[in-house]
Every structure is written in structure tokens, then in C-alpha cells.
Design an enzyme around this catalytic site. Sequence first.
Site, short mmCIF file in Angstrom:
data_model
loop_
_atom_site.label_atom_id
_atom_site.label_comp_id
_atom_site.label_asym_id
_atom_site.label_seq_id
_atom_site.Cartn_x
_atom_site.Cartn_y
_atom_site.Cartn_z
N GLU A 62 8.30 7.91 26.20
CA GLU A 62 7.83 6.53 26.38
C GLU A 62 6.31 6.47 26.44
O GLU A 62 5.70 5.54 25.89
CB GLU A 62 8.44 5.94 27.65
CG GLU A 62 9.94 5.78 27.63
CD GLU A 62 10.69 7.04 28.02
OE1 GLU A 62 11.93 7.02 28.05
OE2 GLU A 62 10.03 8.07 28.29
N PRO A 273 10.61 24.25 24.51
CA PRO A 273 11.47 23.58 25.51
C PRO A 273 10.90 22.22 25.88
O PRO A 273 9.68 22.03 25.96
CB PRO A 273 11.45 24.54 26.70
CG PRO A 273 10.19 25.33 26.53
CD PRO A 273 9.94 25.44 25.06
N ARG A 274 11.79 21.27 26.07
CA ARG A 274 11.37 19.91 26.45
C ARG A 274 10.52 19.94 27.71
O ARG A 274 9.56 19.20 27.85
CB ARG A 274 12.62 19.05 26.65
CG ARG A 274 12.35 17.63 27.15
CD ARG A 274 11.64 16.81 26.12
NE ARG A 274 11.57 15.40 26.51
CZ ARG A 274 10.86 14.50 25.86
NH1 ARG A 274 10.16 14.85 24.80
NH2 ARG A 274 10.83 13.25 26.25
N PRO A 341 13.35 11.88 16.25
CA PRO A 341 13.14 12.66 15.02
C PRO A 341 11.98 12.16 14.17
O PRO A 341 11.57 12.84 13.22
CB PRO A 341 14.46 12.47 14.27
CG PRO A 341 14.91 11.11 14.68
CD PRO A 341 14.49 10.95 16.12
N GLU A 343 8.80 11.72 14.84
CA GLU A 343 7.57 12.50 14.96
C GLU A 343 7.59 13.69 13.99
O GLU A 343 6.57 14.01 13.37
CB GLU A 343 7.41 12.99 16.40
CG GLU A 343 7.17 11.86 17.39
CD GLU A 343 7.20 12.32 18.83
OE1 GLU A 343 6.73 11.58 19.69
OE2 GLU A 343 7.72 13.44 19.10
#
Length: 443
Positions: A62, A273-274, A341, A343
Site C-alpha cells: 500500500e 522473502p516478503r 504482479p 511491478e
Amino acid sequence: MLALRLYQLLVFLAAPFLHRRLARRAAQGREDPARLREKFGHAALKRPPGHLVWLHAASVGETNSILPLVEDILTAHPAQQILLTTGTLTSAHIVARWQSAHGDLRARLKHQFAPLDRQAYIRRFLEHWKPQAALWVESEIWPNLVLACTKRDIPLIMLNGRLSAKSFAGWRRVGATARHIFARFNLLMAQDETTAERLSALGATHIKVPGNLKLDAPPLAHDTAALAMLQEALAGRACFLAASTHPGEEVQIADALRLVRKTVAEALAIIVPRHPDRGDALAEELRAQGYAVAQRSKGDAISPTCEIYLADTLGEMGLFYRLADIVLMGGTLVPHGGQNPVEAAQLNCALLAGPHTDNFTEIFAALTGKQAVASVSDAATLATQVTALLQNPNGVRMMATAAADYAEGMRGTRARVLQLIAPYLVDPKAAPEAAMPREAHDG
């Protein structure tokens, strides 16, 4: 509205638990200990004079989607002040980097962590900041905050609204409360027609569908020198990227890599990793399974024997989308709902996705229809797709071109959103001191 009253009672009683939980998260490095008070409504900064709007973005996705709009607002409205709140430490770092890169605008953008949805914290927060409008991104609907803003005549606007099927079902179970809350919004901007229909079913009015802000953000930035160094380290070596992965996915990706290397012996997997703070534990887990892992946060180099490059750093996704042509979107191999997706599509990547794409259903469907994304379901199917693509550069280019064309066709949302929120912003011809904050009232 029994559900609303029960929620307010539980939040009221939860105060000791909230304090302990945040203290524990701070000890784990997941919160800033020096800024914990902000989550209880205390302000660390002075409220600037003039017209101030409050934007709230929960987390990383966001925040990345809203910062280009923040720049648009500050540029088009030179007297406008903005308070941007976020909920996570990572998103706060993203805002800080944006401020560092925008010296001419940074003075008019203040950042604070959002208050938890408890009435005392909200009252403290609103009495200090006195915003002229509140603009919340996506699905951030906190009942006490909504009602407190309404009580103080603060217009409420939803930006880039999104309601997943799960969230929609949850709100429908408390229908009276949902109608009471959603009817309080002055303007709701849905990112797609599905969300617009769901908002309407929950009692919302004044709904617009200007498009998805995440589809109209500029391509992610990158460090050109870092890209050149990584390209030199790879030296043309075959690789694929797993972007913004979640727990349970990395093991499947590693298993897929083992299968891929039976055909493409030098293949390398890049895993981002996120949540970068999982890096050390992930590296240990993968090494325990026999993989040669280089960890970016430790400065490890990509050696010829390296099998997995663990990119556990913050804000470098634009770098890795430019490094790899084949990208598995994280959050799709486990029931998370998938990451954005677009980006990757903007940066000419051929996309792979698992079955869990609920967060971006319409986008993944459109990309699939354009043959820009291929479906996988587990380690075996991921290995099959990656192996086939590594051996078919023309196929990769066709998928990447289709993805980039789709992303380019989604432009224009920010301009439409800016036009819709203009009535809630200060007149661009106003002097900076023209719109002083009005006094808040308890009504």
C-alpha cells in the site's frame, strides 16, 4: 448492532495485551522501540500549520502504491500538508527513503505510525493532527476510527479499495455493522468492478472505479552499480526469481531448483522473502537441507557453487526484477493470495503463479489471457515450467513483452484519482498559511 458494541468492548479490554504484544515485537526487532508511543496515539512531531490531509497505508504494498500519488498531490497543491501513517516498520523505512530522495517535498510530508483502533488512542491522535480529510488505502477499515472521524466531521475517502472474497464474506456476516460503517464514507474508490459491487452490497454509496493505483506506479527503482555487479557475478548463468515469498514457499522453491538442476546444471534460484527479517532463519533452514546459500544481508558473493541467493534486504525488488527474466510471484504457492504482479510485468518479466491469487484475481486473469503468466501448483510443476522457459529464450521474451504491454495499458489511474480527491485538498492557488486547522470537537 451487537457486533460493533462487542468489538468496541473487546478492544477496550485489550489494552494491557496490546502493550505487551508491541513490547514483545519491539524486542524481536519488528517494531521501533523509540516510536511505540505513536501506536497509542502520541505524536512525535508537531502538527504543521495549514491544510492537512491524512493518508493511511497499512504495509509495504500500500505504501509503494500511494507514494507516487503523494508526490502528485504535493506537486499539484503547493500549500498542501500530508500526514502519512503506516502500520509496519518496513513501510516506515520506505517512507523515510522517499523523504530522503525528495528534498523539495519532504517538509510537507510527515510520517507517524497509525494508532491502534482503541477510542482513547484515536482521540489523542485526532486532537493533535486535526486532519481536514482522511484517505485510507485499500481495505483498512477500522470501526472506531471511522466513527471518530465522522463525529468530528472529517471526510472519509477510500483509495484503491479492495475487498477479497474472504473479507466480503466476513463483513456480510455482520451486515448491520457493515452498513453503518461503509455508509460513513464520503467517497469510495474501488480498484475494480468486483470490489465496487461488493462495497455496494455492504451499503456503501458514492462509489467510483478510477482503476488500480498499483497498476499506475512508476517502475521500481534500482541501484545501477549493484545491478552491474550482480550481472557480472552471474556471468550469464541461468537463474529464476521467487519474489516476495511467504513461509512454506521457500522449501517448495528449493525442491523445484533441485529438479531444474538435473537438466540445467548451473541454474540458480534467487529468493526474496516478503519479510527480510526471516533471512537468517531461512538461510539456516535451506543450508540444513544441503543447499549452498549466499545471503545478501551478510554481503555473501554469488560463487560458481552457489545454488540459492537469498536476497533478504529491503527495497531492492526493482534490482532483482531487472536481474531475472523469469519470476515466480510469492504468496501464490501458499494460501496468502499473491503479491502484486504488475511491478514485475513493468520490468519485462515472464511470470509464474501458483493457485492462490485471490488478492489480484482480475489482474492475474488478464495476464493469463495475454499469455504473460504460466500456472504452477507445486515444486514439480514449478520445476517443469522453469526448466522449459530456461531452454526457450524466445518464449520468455514473448511472455515478458505481453506482460509489459498489459502494464503499459493500465496507465492513467493516478490522474483520475487526483481529480476525484481534489475537492478535499487545499486550493493550489492558496498561500501555505491560508488554510489553518480548525478545532476538533466531540460533537
